[in-house]
Write a protein that holds these residues in place. Structure first.
Motif, short mmCIF file in Angstrom:
data_model
loop_
_atom_site.label_atom_id
_atom_site.label_comp_id
_atom_site.label_asym_id
_atom_site.label_seq_id
_atom_site.Cartn_x
_atom_site.Cartn_y
_atom_site.Cartn_z
N ASP A 40 -1.10 101.23 -47.55
CA ASP A 40 -0.86 100.69 -46.21
C ASP A 40 0.35 99.76 -46.18
N LYS A 41 0.58 99.03 -47.26
CA LYS A 41 1.78 98.19 -47.32
C LYS A 41 3.03 99.06 -47.28
N ALA A 42 3.00 100.18 -47.99
CA ALA A 42 4.14 101.11 -47.97
C ALA A 42 4.32 101.71 -46.58
N THR A 43 3.22 102.01 -45.91
CA THR A 43 3.30 102.54 -44.55
C THR A 43 3.88 101.50 -43.60
N PHE A 44 3.47 100.26 -43.74
CA PHE A 44 4.02 99.19 -42.90
C PHE A 44 5.52 99.06 -43.15
N GLU A 45 5.92 99.14 -44.39
CA GLU A 45 7.35 99.06 -44.71
C GLU A 45 8.11 100.22 -44.06
N ARG A 46 7.52 101.41 -44.06
CA ARG A 46 8.15 102.55 -43.38
C ARG A 46 8.25 102.30 -41.88
N LEU A 47 7.24 101.66 -41.32
CA LEU A 47 7.24 101.35 -39.89
C LEU A 47 8.42 100.45 -39.54
N LEU A 48 8.73 99.51 -40.43
CA LEU A 48 9.81 98.56 -40.17
C LEU A 48 11.19 99.22 -40.16
N VAL A 49 11.30 100.42 -40.69
CA VAL A 49 12.58 101.14 -40.71
C VAL A 49 12.83 101.82 -39.36
N CYS A 50 11.80 102.00 -38.57
CA CYS A 50 11.94 102.67 -37.26
C CYS A 50 12.76 101.81 -36.31
N GLN A 51 13.35 102.47 -35.34
CA GLN A 51 14.19 101.80 -34.36
C GLN A 51 13.33 101.04 -33.33
N ASP A 52 13.85 99.94 -32.83
CA ASP A 52 13.12 99.10 -31.88
C ASP A 52 12.65 99.85 -30.63
N PRO A 53 13.49 100.65 -29.97
CA PRO A 53 13.00 101.35 -28.77
C PRO A 53 11.81 102.27 -29.06
N GLU A 54 11.85 102.90 -30.22
CA GLU A 54 10.75 103.78 -30.65
C GLU A 54 9.48 102.96 -30.88
N LEU A 55 9.63 101.86 -31.60
CA LEU A 55 8.49 100.98 -31.87
C LEU A 55 7.91 100.42 -30.57
N PHE A 56 8.79 99.99 -29.69
CA PHE A 56 8.35 99.44 -28.41
C PHE A 56 7.51 100.46 -27.65
N ALA A 57 7.98 101.71 -27.60
CA ALA A 57 7.26 102.77 -26.89
C ALA A 57 5.88 102.99 -27.50
N TRP A 58 5.78 102.96 -28.81
CA TRP A 58 4.50 103.17 -29.48
C TRP A 58 3.54 102.01 -29.21
N PHE A 59 4.04 100.79 -29.37
CA PHE A 59 3.16 99.63 -29.23
C PHE A 59 2.76 99.35 -27.78
N MET A 60 3.59 99.75 -26.84
CA MET A 60 3.27 99.55 -25.43
C MET A 60 2.49 100.72 -24.84
N GLY A 61 2.27 101.76 -25.64
CA GLY A 61 1.49 102.89 -25.19
C GLY A 61 2.23 103.90 -24.34
N HIS A 62 3.56 103.81 -24.33
CA HIS A 62 4.36 104.76 -23.56
C HIS A 62 4.47 106.10 -24.27
N GLU A 63 4.38 106.08 -25.58
CA GLU A 63 4.44 107.28 -26.41
C GLU A 63 3.46 107.13 -27.56
N VAL A 64 3.12 108.26 -28.17
CA VAL A 64 2.27 108.25 -29.36
C VAL A 64 3.13 108.69 -30.54
N CYS A 65 3.08 107.93 -31.60
CA CYS A 65 3.82 108.28 -32.82
C CYS A 65 3.23 109.56 -33.40
N GLU A 66 4.09 110.51 -33.71
CA GLU A 66 3.63 111.80 -34.24
C GLU A 66 3.26 111.74 -35.72
N ASP A 67 3.73 110.73 -36.42
CA ASP A 67 3.39 110.56 -37.84
C ASP A 67 2.00 109.90 -37.90
N PRO A 68 1.00 110.60 -38.44
CA PRO A 68 -0.37 110.04 -38.43
C PRO A 68 -0.50 108.71 -39.16
N GLU A 69 0.21 108.53 -40.27
CA GLU A 69 0.11 107.27 -41.01
C GLU A 69 0.74 106.12 -40.21
#
Length: 83
Positions: A40-69
């Motif tokens: 899970d730490k490695a997954t969190f680190e991968r999450l931090l590499v994602c772009q802000d607009p993408e992260l914002f969309a996922w966390f605000m519920g505008h989109e669903v991340c296609e990567d299950p982890e």
């Protein structure tokens, strides 16, 4: 050295260009990160590499991340915020 091995660098990576993401990531690292499994730490680190607009969309519920982890990590962080 990975971010996992260096907590100050991890905190720095959590500082984003969007305040909405900062208020999710920084408390998560301070309060929950140490209790995560190595995977899970490695997954969190991968999450931090994602772009802000993408992260914002996922966390605000505008989109669903296609990567299950990554999606599971997003949901875990959101659950921690609700507690």
């Amino acid at each position: 050295m990975t971010l996992t091995d260096n907590k100050p660098r991890l905190r720095w990576a959590c500082r984003r260009g969007m305040l909405e993401l900062d208020v999710l990531f920084l408390p998560f690292v301070n309060e929950a990160y140490d209790d995560l499994s190595a995977k899970d730490k490695a997954t969190f680190e991968r999450l931090l590499v994602c772009q802000d607009p993408e992260l914002f969309a996922w966390f605000m519920g505008h989109e669903v991340c296609e990567d299950p982890e990554l999606n599971a990590m997003v949901q875990l962080i959101l659950q921690r915020v609700k507690v």
